[in-house]
Enzyme design. Structure first.
Site, PDB file in Angstrom:
ATOM      1  N   GLY A  59       0.839  -1.197   0.000  1.00 30.20           N
ATOM      2  CA  GLY A  59       0.000   0.000   0.000  1.00 30.20           C
ATOM      3  C   GLY A  59       0.864   1.233   0.000  1.00 30.20           C
ATOM      4  O   GLY A  59       1.948   1.229  -0.581  1.00 30.20           O
ATOM      5  N   CYS A  86       4.662  -6.422   2.507  1.00 34.16           N
ATOM      6  CA  CYS A  86       5.170  -5.047   2.507  1.00 34.16           C
ATOM      7  C   CYS A  86       4.385  -4.181   3.500  1.00 34.16           C
ATOM      8  O   CYS A  86       4.484  -4.387   4.699  1.00 34.16           O
ATOM      9  CB  CYS A  86       5.156  -4.474   1.093  1.00 34.16           C
ATOM     10  SG  CYS A  86       6.054  -2.922   0.988  1.00 34.16           S
ATOM     11  N   TYR A  87       3.572  -3.264   2.997  1.00 36.28           N
ATOM     12  CA  TYR A  87       2.765  -2.446   3.902  1.00 36.28           C
ATOM     13  C   TYR A  87       1.918  -3.331   4.818  1.00 36.28           C
ATOM     14  O   TYR A  87       1.777  -3.067   6.015  1.00 36.28           O
ATOM     15  CB  TYR A  87       1.855  -1.524   3.080  1.00 36.28           C
ATOM     16  CG  TYR A  87       0.973  -0.637   3.908  1.00 36.28           C
ATOM     17  CD1 TYR A  87       1.445   0.561   4.411  1.00 36.28           C
ATOM     18  CD2 TYR A  87      -0.336  -1.009   4.198  1.00 36.28           C
ATOM     19  CE1 TYR A  87       0.641   1.380   5.187  1.00 36.28           C
ATOM     20  CE2 TYR A  87      -1.153  -0.203   4.974  1.00 36.28           C
ATOM     21  CZ  TYR A  87      -0.659   0.991   5.462  1.00 36.28           C
ATOM     22  OH  TYR A  87      -1.452   1.790   6.228  1.00 36.28           O
ATOM     23  N   HIS A 174       8.154  -8.198  -1.915  1.00 41.72           N
ATOM     24  CA  HIS A 174       6.960  -8.466  -2.736  1.00 41.72           C
ATOM     25  C   HIS A 174       7.090  -9.814  -3.440  1.00 41.72           C
ATOM     26  O   HIS A 174       7.688  -9.896  -4.507  1.00 41.72           O
ATOM     27  CB  HIS A 174       6.791  -7.363  -3.788  1.00 41.72           C
ATOM     28  CG  HIS A 174       6.341  -6.069  -3.212  1.00 41.72           C
ATOM     29  ND1 HIS A 174       5.011  -5.739  -3.072  1.00 41.72           N
ATOM     30  CD2 HIS A 174       7.034  -5.024  -2.711  1.00 41.72           C
ATOM     31  CE1 HIS A 174       4.902  -4.554  -2.517  1.00 41.72           C
ATOM     32  NE2 HIS A 174       6.122  -4.086  -2.287  1.00 41.72           N
ATOM     33  N   GLU A 176       4.902 -11.283  -5.068  1.00 43.24           N
ATOM     34  CA  GLU A 176       4.041 -11.342  -6.254  1.00 43.24           C
ATOM     35  C   GLU A 176       4.709 -10.803  -7.509  1.00 43.24           C
ATOM     36  O   GLU A 176       4.228 -11.029  -8.608  1.00 43.24           O
ATOM     37  CB  GLU A 176       2.724 -10.594  -5.994  1.00 43.24           C
ATOM     38  CG  GLU A 176       2.803  -9.064  -5.975  1.00 43.24           C
ATOM     39  CD  GLU A 176       3.277  -8.477  -4.643  1.00 43.24           C
ATOM     40  OE1 GLU A 176       3.857  -9.234  -3.831  1.00 43.24           O
ATOM     41  OE2 GLU A 176       3.097  -7.261  -4.425  1.00 43.24           O
ATOM     42  N   SER A 228     -18.285  -7.052 -29.830  1.00 44.62           N
ATOM     43  CA  SER A 228     -17.591  -5.813 -30.192  1.00 44.62           C
ATOM     44  C   SER A 228     -16.401  -6.112 -31.084  1.00 44.62           C
ATOM     45  O   SER A 228     -15.759  -5.213 -31.594  1.00 44.62           O
ATOM     46  CB  SER A 228     -17.086  -5.134 -28.922  1.00 44.62           C
ATOM     47  OG  SER A 228     -16.068  -5.936 -28.360  1.00 44.62           O
ATOM     48  N   GLY A 229     -16.091  -7.384 -31.248  1.00 45.72           N
ATOM     49  CA  GLY A 229     -14.859  -7.712 -31.969  1.00 45.72           C
ATOM     50  C   GLY A 229     -13.716  -7.936 -31.002  1.00 45.72           C
ATOM     51  O   GLY A 229     -12.648  -8.377 -31.382  1.00 45.72           O
ATOM     52  N   GLY A 230     -13.939  -7.627 -29.724  1.00 45.92           N
ATOM     53  CA  GLY A 230     -12.877  -7.799 -28.732  1.00 45.92           C
ATOM     54  C   GLY A 230     -12.869  -9.208 -28.138  1.00 45.92           C
ATOM     55  O   GLY A 230     -13.776 -10.001 -28.376  1.00 45.92           O
ATOM     56  N   VAL A 231     -11.828  -9.484 -27.364  1.00 48.00           N
ATOM     57  CA  VAL A 231     -11.660 -10.806 -26.760  1.00 48.00           C
ATOM     58  C   VAL A 231     -12.792 -11.094 -25.766  1.00 48.00           C
ATOM     59  O   VAL A 231     -13.379 -12.180 -25.767  1.00 48.00           O
ATOM     60  CB  VAL A 231     -10.326 -10.868 -25.966  1.00 48.00           C
ATOM     61  CG1 VAL A 231     -10.113 -12.239 -25.369  1.00 48.00           C
ATOM     62  CG2 VAL A 231      -9.159 -10.458 -26.837  1.00 48.00           C
ATOM     63  N   ASP A 232     -13.102 -10.093 -24.934  1.00 42.49           N
ATOM     64  CA  ASP A 232     -14.007 -10.345 -23.815  1.00 42.49           C
ATOM     65  C   ASP A 232     -15.412 -10.721 -24.279  1.00 42.49           C
ATOM     66  O   ASP A 232     -15.987 -11.703 -23.819  1.00 42.49           O
ATOM     67  CB  ASP A 232     -14.067  -9.118 -22.893  1.00 42.49           C
ATOM     68  CG  ASP A 232     -12.677  -8.679 -22.476  1.00 42.49           C
ATOM     69  OD1 ASP A 232     -11.757  -9.516 -22.544  1.00 42.49           O
ATOM     70  OD2 ASP A 232     -12.509  -7.508 -22.106  1.00 42.49           O
ATOM     71  N   SER A 233     -15.961  -9.923 -25.196  1.00 44.64           N
ATOM     72  CA  SER A 233     -17.328 -10.245 -25.614  1.00 44.64           C
ATOM     73  C   SER A 233     -17.347 -11.564 -26.379  1.00 44.64           C
ATOM     74  O   SER A 233     -18.310 -12.322 -26.303  1.00 44.64           O
ATOM     75  CB  SER A 233     -17.942  -9.109 -26.435  1.00 44.64           C
ATOM     76  OG  SER A 233     -17.213  -8.867 -27.605  1.00 44.64           O
ATOM     77  N   ALA A 234     -16.262 -11.856 -27.108  1.00 43.37           N
ATOM     78  CA  ALA A 234     -16.219 -13.113 -27.866  1.00 43.37           C
ATOM     79  C   ALA A 234     -16.210 -14.315 -26.915  1.00 43.37           C
ATOM     80  O   ALA A 234     -16.954 -15.283 -27.101  1.00 43.37           O
ATOM     81  CB  ALA A 234     -14.977 -13.142 -28.759  1.00 43.37           C
ATOM     82  N   LYS A 385      -7.934 -10.916 -17.315  1.00 40.80           N
ATOM     83  CA  LYS A 385      -7.797 -11.064 -18.764  1.00 40.80           C
ATOM     84  C   LYS A 385      -7.092 -12.357 -19.182  1.00 40.80           C
ATOM     85  O   LYS A 385      -7.521 -13.027 -20.119  1.00 40.80           O
ATOM     86  CB  LYS A 385      -6.992  -9.869 -19.291  1.00 40.80           C
ATOM     87  CG  LYS A 385      -6.999  -9.724 -20.776  1.00 40.80           C
ATOM     88  CD  LYS A 385      -8.133  -8.850 -21.162  1.00 40.80           C
ATOM     89  CE  LYS A 385      -8.227  -8.569 -22.619  1.00 40.80           C
ATOM     90  NZ  LYS A 385      -9.366  -7.668 -22.854  1.00 40.80           N
TER      91      LYS A 385
END
Ligand code: XMP
Length: 529
Positions: A59, A86-87, A174, A176, A228-234, A385
């Protein structure tokens, strides 16, 4: 019922920096379901969610800064394993009676770590010395009672601490980030050995769970999905199709703001390969009319978002087994699929308490116009994603759809500064096609997050042959990123840049200069508008 049913869940407490998302992703990479929660969550709420473990993220700089976020200390007595990073480590040390101070020695970047606590479950899977990534100024000076230090660096004596019986752990570094060697092993040790999590969060389990959820939500009703042609909607469409088959109709609205060849690709995939009920609405004129003379980026977004819904509503009106219904209603379709992702949920306040401000209003968050209402089906709401891409691959979507670069909902409109006209769209589309083609030939697609052309509203003087020209420049924007929250400009090879410059100037009429955007995010954003 939720996507996490039957899986162990680890909660990641967000202290306002961008570490929480990365931690949550790393947990999922270890096949354990994770969720981000705001630091204002109470111990009671945490207990009610019955997590297998809780991770406190990094943080702000210091627990001593005025207004530094804190945590309900009851969490430490809930019996749930806690890992502070960390924080988060400093906070738990301080809240449990230790002390944190500025010793005058900050550590930033790669730092050698020595694990000193024999028998610590956290360090069981890793060597006794390795490099970690640090970013702190304050450090833990005194341990809380009952705790022991389990690692140190040249600069600090307490680089990790633990109380095994209470199952509370903290690391100053960290784990991660990729620069920490064995960071993922350390997280796995926490997840599997301390929390006892089972690695059940896999692509197949995600798909199976979502299919059940979608079926339970929509029953035997009709569902429509805007592509929309994008990955997500597909991927969302493919998932819903798997769940309810021909109850799904996909509506693809060609806004006229798409990349070259895109409408054909989408139609080919969904109509021919997936045999989905598919409606292609060609609405470029409507969008261009609505955008006539609009210069303000936010207005462009709103206009496109709202026009999209109107076109969509008109298309929906014509659907349904009972035939087209009255104009202005939405036919039989009550459910609408949206490719909302987990970062959208977190960023818009659904996950982390709404701390972040709206920088750009995203298309999918524009409100429904009056008189139109759908119940949303959001099968990707819980996914990052990279998980969406993995689900897409598992569902058999072609590589060019799954691995395509993110493309903003308002499309090329946010890459044309100033007036949007058919002519300017064509200039940008042609230049963009060259960028896509050359980056693909150079084999760089998987290394980049986005790569595209931008058309600014200025012109400059040039000379071609014996002629003076007065043309537009094209700006090349190529970035690397993990999640679009931050990004760096990509160091494209010079020979690629040379080919891009030559081809764009030679092949795209009206362009006489090519420039390269070398701005990271922040302070820039990825898109220009
Ligand atoms: P920025 O420009 O804010 O973009 O750095 C971050 C990511 O979001 C995409 N983007 C959008 N996506 N509607 C969308 O669906 C939008 O209005 C929009 N604006 C930006 C952008 O392409 C990048 O991946």
């Amino acid at each position: 019922m939720s996507a996490a049913d039957g899986h162990d869940t680890v909660l990641v407490v967000d202290f306002g920096a961008q570490y929480a998302q990365l931690i949550a992703r790393r947990v999922r990479e270890a096949h354990v379901h994770s969720e981000i929660v705001p630091h204002t969550i109470s111990a009671e709420e945490i207990r009610a969610r019955r997590p297998a473990g809780v991770i406190l993220s990094g943080g702000p700089a210091s627990v001593h800064v005025a207004g530094a976020p804190t945590l309900d200390a009851g969490i430490y007595d809930a019996g749930t394993p806690v890992l502070g990073i960390c924080y988060g480590a400093q906070l738990l040390a301080q809240q449990l009676g230790g002390s944190v101070a500025n010793s005058g020695v900050g550590e930033y970047g790669r730092t050698g770590l020595e694990a000193t606590g024999a028998g610590s479950p956290l360090f069981d899977r890793v060597p006794t010395s390795f490099d970690v990534w640090m970013s702190h100024f304050d450090s833990i000076q005194d341990l809380p009672s009952g705790f022991r230090a389990t690692a140190r660096t040249a600069g600090i004596a307490i680089a990790a601490l633990e109380h095994q019986e209470r199952r509370i752990y903290g690391v100053q570094f960290h784990p991660e980030v990729m620069h920490t060697a064995f960071g993922q092993d350390l997280l796995k040790a926490f997840l599997y050995d301390v929390c006892g999590c089972r690695p059940t969060w896999t692509m197949t389990s995600i798909i199976d769970a979502q299919v059940d959820i979608i079926r339970a939500q929509v029953g035997d009703e009709r569902v429509i999905c805007g592509l929309s042609g994008g990955v997500d909607s597909a991927v969302a469409a493919a998932l819903v199709h798997k769940a309810v088959g021909d109850q799904l109709t996909c509506v693809f609205v060609d806004t006229g703001m798409l990349r070259g060849g895109e409408p054909e690709q989408v139609e080919d995939t969904f109509l021919r390969q997936f045999a989905v009920d598919f409606v292609h609405v060609k609405a470029a004129d409507r969008f261009l009319d609505a955008l006539n003379d609009v210069l303000d980026p936010e207005r462009k977004r709103t206009i496109i978002g709202q026009e999209f819904w109107r076109v969509f509503a008109d298309a929906a009106r014509d659907l349904g087994p009972s035939g087209p219904s009255e104009r202005g209603t939405q036919g039989d379709a009550r459910f609408l699929v949206q490719g909302t992702l987990y970062p959208d949920v977190v960023e818009s306040g659904g996950g982390a308490g709404g701390a972040s401000s709206t920088i750009k209003s995203h298309h999918n968050l524009v409100e429904f116009p009056e008189g139109l209402h759908f119940e949303l089906v959001e099968p990707l709401r819980d996914l990052f994603k990279d998980e969406v891409r993995a689900v897409g691959e598992e569902l058999g979507l072609p590589e060019h759809i799954v691995w395509r670069q993110p493309f903003p909902g308002p499309g090329l409109a946010v890459r044309i500064i100033g007036t949007i006209t058919p002519e300017r769209l064509e200039v940008l589309r042609q230049a963009d096609a060259i960028v896509l083609d050359e980056v693909r030939r150079a084999g760089l697609e998987r290394q980049l997050w986005q790569w595209f052309a931008v058309l600014p509203a200025i012109r400059s003087v040039g000379v071609m042959g014996d002629e003076r020209t007065y043309g537009y420049p094209i700006i090349i924007r190529a970035v690397t990123s993990d999640d679009a929250m931050t990004a760096d400009w990509a160091r494209l090879p010079y020979d690629l840049l040379e080919r891009l410059s030559n081809r764009i100037i030679n092949e795209v009429p009206g362009v006489n200069r090519v420039a390269l955007d070398i701005t990271s995010k922040p302070p820039g954003t990825i898109e220009w508008e």
